[in-house]
Design an enzyme around this catalytic site. Structure first.
Site, PDB file in Angstrom:
ATOM      1  N   GLN A 173      -1.402  12.033   7.226  1.00 61.01           N
ATOM      2  CA  GLN A 173      -0.532  10.899   7.541  1.00 61.01           C
ATOM      3  C   GLN A 173      -0.257  10.122   6.265  1.00 61.01           C
ATOM      4  O   GLN A 173      -1.170   9.835   5.497  1.00 61.01           O
ATOM      5  CB  GLN A 173      -1.186   9.977   8.577  1.00 61.01           C
ATOM      6  CG  GLN A 173      -0.399   8.702   8.844  1.00 61.01           C
ATOM      7  CD  GLN A 173      -0.947   7.917  10.015  1.00 61.01           C
ATOM      8  OE1 GLN A 173      -0.753   8.280  11.168  1.00 61.01           O
ATOM      9  NE2 GLN A 173      -1.642   6.818   9.740  1.00 61.01           N
ATOM     10  N   ASP A 195      -0.146   5.074   1.045  1.00 64.50           N
ATOM     11  CA  ASP A 195      -1.316   5.699   1.665  1.00 64.50           C
ATOM     12  C   ASP A 195      -1.173   7.191   1.940  1.00 64.50           C
ATOM     13  O   ASP A 195      -0.182   7.633   2.528  1.00 64.50           O
ATOM     14  CB  ASP A 195      -1.618   5.056   3.028  1.00 64.50           C
ATOM     15  CG  ASP A 195      -1.914   3.581   2.946  1.00 64.50           C
ATOM     16  OD1 ASP A 195      -2.130   3.078   1.836  1.00 64.50           O
ATOM     17  OD2 ASP A 195      -1.942   2.933   4.007  1.00 64.50           O
ATOM     18  N   ARG A 228       9.672   3.846  20.130  1.00 62.84           N
ATOM     19  CA  ARG A 228       8.789   2.879  19.481  1.00 62.84           C
ATOM     20  C   ARG A 228       9.555   1.667  18.979  1.00 62.84           C
ATOM     21  O   ARG A 228       9.092   0.516  19.121  1.00 62.84           O
ATOM     22  CB  ARG A 228       8.068   3.560  18.314  1.00 62.84           C
ATOM     23  CG  ARG A 228       7.204   2.640  17.476  1.00 62.84           C
ATOM     24  CD  ARG A 228       6.638   3.411  16.282  1.00 62.84           C
ATOM     25  NE  ARG A 228       5.792   2.589  15.448  1.00 62.84           N
ATOM     26  CZ  ARG A 228       5.228   3.008  14.317  1.00 62.84           C
ATOM     27  NH1 ARG A 228       5.408   4.259  13.909  1.00 62.84           N
ATOM     28  NH2 ARG A 228       4.476   2.187  13.603  1.00 62.84           N
ATOM     29  N   ASN A 254       1.781   6.565   4.762  1.00 61.72           N
ATOM     30  CA  ASN A 254       2.286   5.274   5.227  1.00 61.72           C
ATOM     31  C   ASN A 254       2.563   4.398   4.016  1.00 61.72           C
ATOM     32  O   ASN A 254       1.984   4.605   2.934  1.00 61.72           O
ATOM     33  CB  ASN A 254       1.266   4.607   6.161  1.00 61.72           C
ATOM     34  CG  ASN A 254       1.880   3.498   7.007  1.00 61.72           C
ATOM     35  OD1 ASN A 254       3.087   3.257   6.972  1.00 61.72           O
ATOM     36  ND2 ASN A 254       1.037   2.804   7.768  1.00 61.72           N
ATOM     37  N   GLU A 300       0.837  -1.199   0.000  1.00 61.17           N
ATOM     38  CA  GLU A 300       0.000   0.000   0.000  1.00 61.17           C
ATOM     39  C   GLU A 300       0.865   1.239   0.000  1.00 61.17           C
ATOM     40  O   GLU A 300       1.961   1.249   0.560  1.00 61.17           O
ATOM     41  CB  GLU A 300      -0.908   0.058   1.242  1.00 61.17           C
ATOM     42  CG  GLU A 300      -2.141  -0.764   1.176  1.00 61.17           C
ATOM     43  CD  GLU A 300      -3.120  -0.455   2.317  1.00 61.17           C
ATOM     44  OE1 GLU A 300      -3.999  -1.288   2.538  1.00 61.17           O
ATOM     45  OE2 GLU A 300      -2.996   0.614   2.968  1.00 61.17           O
ATOM     46  N   ASN A 326       4.233   0.222   9.591  1.00 62.22           N
ATOM     47  CA  ASN A 326       5.031   0.908  10.614  1.00 62.22           C
ATOM     48  C   ASN A 326       5.965   1.948  10.005  1.00 62.22           C
ATOM     49  O   ASN A 326       7.084   2.149  10.487  1.00 62.22           O
ATOM     50  CB  ASN A 326       5.845  -0.087  11.449  1.00 62.22           C
ATOM     51  CG  ASN A 326       4.969  -0.978  12.300  1.00 62.22           C
ATOM     52  OD1 ASN A 326       3.883  -0.565  12.718  1.00 62.22           O
ATOM     53  ND2 ASN A 326       5.410  -2.198  12.552  1.00 62.22           N
ATOM     54  N   ARG A 327       5.499   2.600   8.931  1.00 57.71           N
ATOM     55  CA  ARG A 327       6.320   3.625   8.277  1.00 57.71           C
ATOM     56  C   ARG A 327       5.548   4.950   8.200  1.00 57.71           C
ATOM     57  O   ARG A 327       5.585   5.648   7.199  1.00 57.71           O
ATOM     58  CB  ARG A 327       6.728   3.166   6.879  1.00 57.71           C
ATOM     59  CG  ARG A 327       7.544   1.870   6.858  1.00 57.71           C
ATOM     60  CD  ARG A 327       7.928   1.469   5.437  1.00 57.71           C
ATOM     61  NE  ARG A 327       8.706   0.260   5.407  1.00 57.71           N
ATOM     62  CZ  ARG A 327       8.202  -0.972   5.300  1.00 57.71           C
ATOM     63  NH1 ARG A 327       6.884  -1.128   5.198  1.00 57.71           N
ATOM     64  NH2 ARG A 327       8.998  -2.039   5.274  1.00 57.71           N
ATOM     65  N   GLU A 351      -3.610   9.535   4.283  1.00 59.48           N
ATOM     66  CA  GLU A 351      -4.747   9.530   5.198  1.00 59.48           C
ATOM     67  C   GLU A 351      -4.892  10.922   5.799  1.00 59.48           C
ATOM     68  O   GLU A 351      -3.943  11.457   6.388  1.00 59.48           O
ATOM     69  CB  GLU A 351      -4.562   8.491   6.311  1.00 59.48           C
ATOM     70  CG  GLU A 351      -4.643   7.062   5.799  1.00 59.48           C
ATOM     71  CD  GLU A 351      -4.416   6.047   6.898  1.00 59.48           C
ATOM     72  OE1 GLU A 351      -5.191   5.078   6.977  1.00 59.48           O
ATOM     73  OE2 GLU A 351      -3.451   6.203   7.672  1.00 59.48           O
TER      74      GLU A 351
END
Length: 312
Positions: free
Chosen positions: A141, A126, A298, A143, A124, A151-152, A128
């Site tokens: 956002q 993305d 994280r 990704n 994907e 997780n990017r 957002e």
């Protein structure tokens, strides 16, 4: 569908062989011609008609399209969200979409505009758009999923009110890099470092998808601000899109070919221009909200490998 000119080249091959031309020369020339046609047919420039290039994938009664097919809107209310997707799948290219985001108090809403494969280990790319409380800047956002892993995430504040007018949101995806752009300004880069062991989406074809949905468990201030349903329905609007990409025909070779049709794979698009680099640095300096490559907590001080490699 077979291109109408291809049978004529097959007939030419037959006549050439019957006339004692060199078999090798005839076959080599014919294959070259057929491949040129196939490559040229692999790239598509969109019609600009949502009814022809897209289908409604979720809640048809929440999707409104103008009579000429040039504009479309998605609606979210307590009954349902909504979404649409492209008829074709693509492997590399550039996608542009003009979007006007949900106005007013849009806290908790999420508008997704993205490329996605239909595999369990999906890829994907993305965009957002995370709804906000009235008066607060919109957060975008981005990704990237590769083989089912993401997780990017990166987040930026937009430097304008995206609800007052349409703005162009673009994805350039090629063999070299992925570039997210807002009004032609690059806001995010993800470079192809596959040769260094970094995952990069390069094999799975993807379709274009958009959806408007309830994300109030996480979207605005980590889920603290919920959707105020008294403000519904929430509307996002789309128009003037462009799809210039390699249509998936089952063989990645045609989409990876160096040809005039696949202009996005040329060396000139392997990195940002000087002006683009300047704008990119400006976005990172003044509008960056979150960068996964700076989140040591994280990743427990074990940041992903791409975080230490050049972006361009």
């Amino acid at each position: 569908m077979q291109h109408p000119i291809i049978p004529y080249y097959k007939l030419w091959i037959h006549r050439a062989l019957m006339n004692n031309f060199s078999t090798c020369r005839a076959l080599a020339f014919s294959l070259l011609i057929l491949n040129l046609f196939r490559v040229s047919l692999a790239s598509v420039v969109s019609t600009g008609d949502f009814n022809k290039d897209f289908f409604v994938m979720w809640a048809p009664n929440h999707v409104n399209t103008s009579s000429d097919g040039k504009e479309r809107s998605l609606k979210l209310d307590q009954e349902s969200g909504s979404g649409f997707a492209s008829n074709q799948m693509f492997l590399f290219g550039r996608i542009d979409m003009q979007i006007k985001l949900v106005p007013g108090n849009s806290a908790g809403t999420v508008l997704a505009y993205y490329l996605a494969s239909d595999q369990p280990n999906r890829d994907e790319i993305d965009f957002e758009f995370l709804g906000n409380v009235s008066g607060e800047p919109y957060i975008v956002q981005t990704n990237i999923y590769v083989d089912g892993f993401d997780n990017r995430e990166e987040r930026i504040y937009l430097w304008f009110d995206p609800t007052e007018d349409y703005h162009t949101y673009s994805i350039l995806w090629n063999l070299h890099q992925i570039v997210f752009m807002v009004d032609s300004i690059p806001i995010r880069l993800y470079r192809n470092h596959a040769d260094k062991g970094v995952a990069y989406p390069r094999w799975q074809p993807m379709s274009i998808k958009t959806s408007l949905w309830n994300g109030d468990s996480w979207a605005t201030r980590g889920g603290l601000d919920k959707i105020d349903w008294s403000e519904s329905p929430f509307i996002a609007s789309f128009k003037d899109y462009t799809i210039d990409a390699c249509v998936w025909k089952g063989n990645p070779r045609f989409c990876r070919a160096d040809s005039s049709a696949n202009w996005w794979n040329r060396p000139g698009f392997s990195s940002l221009t000087r002006d683009q680099k300047r704008w990119f640095k400006w976005v990172r300096k003044y509008h960056m909200v979150y960068d996964y490559c700076q989140d040591n907590q994280r990743f427990q001080n074990n940041l992903p490998k791409e975080c230490f490699l050049p972006k361009y």
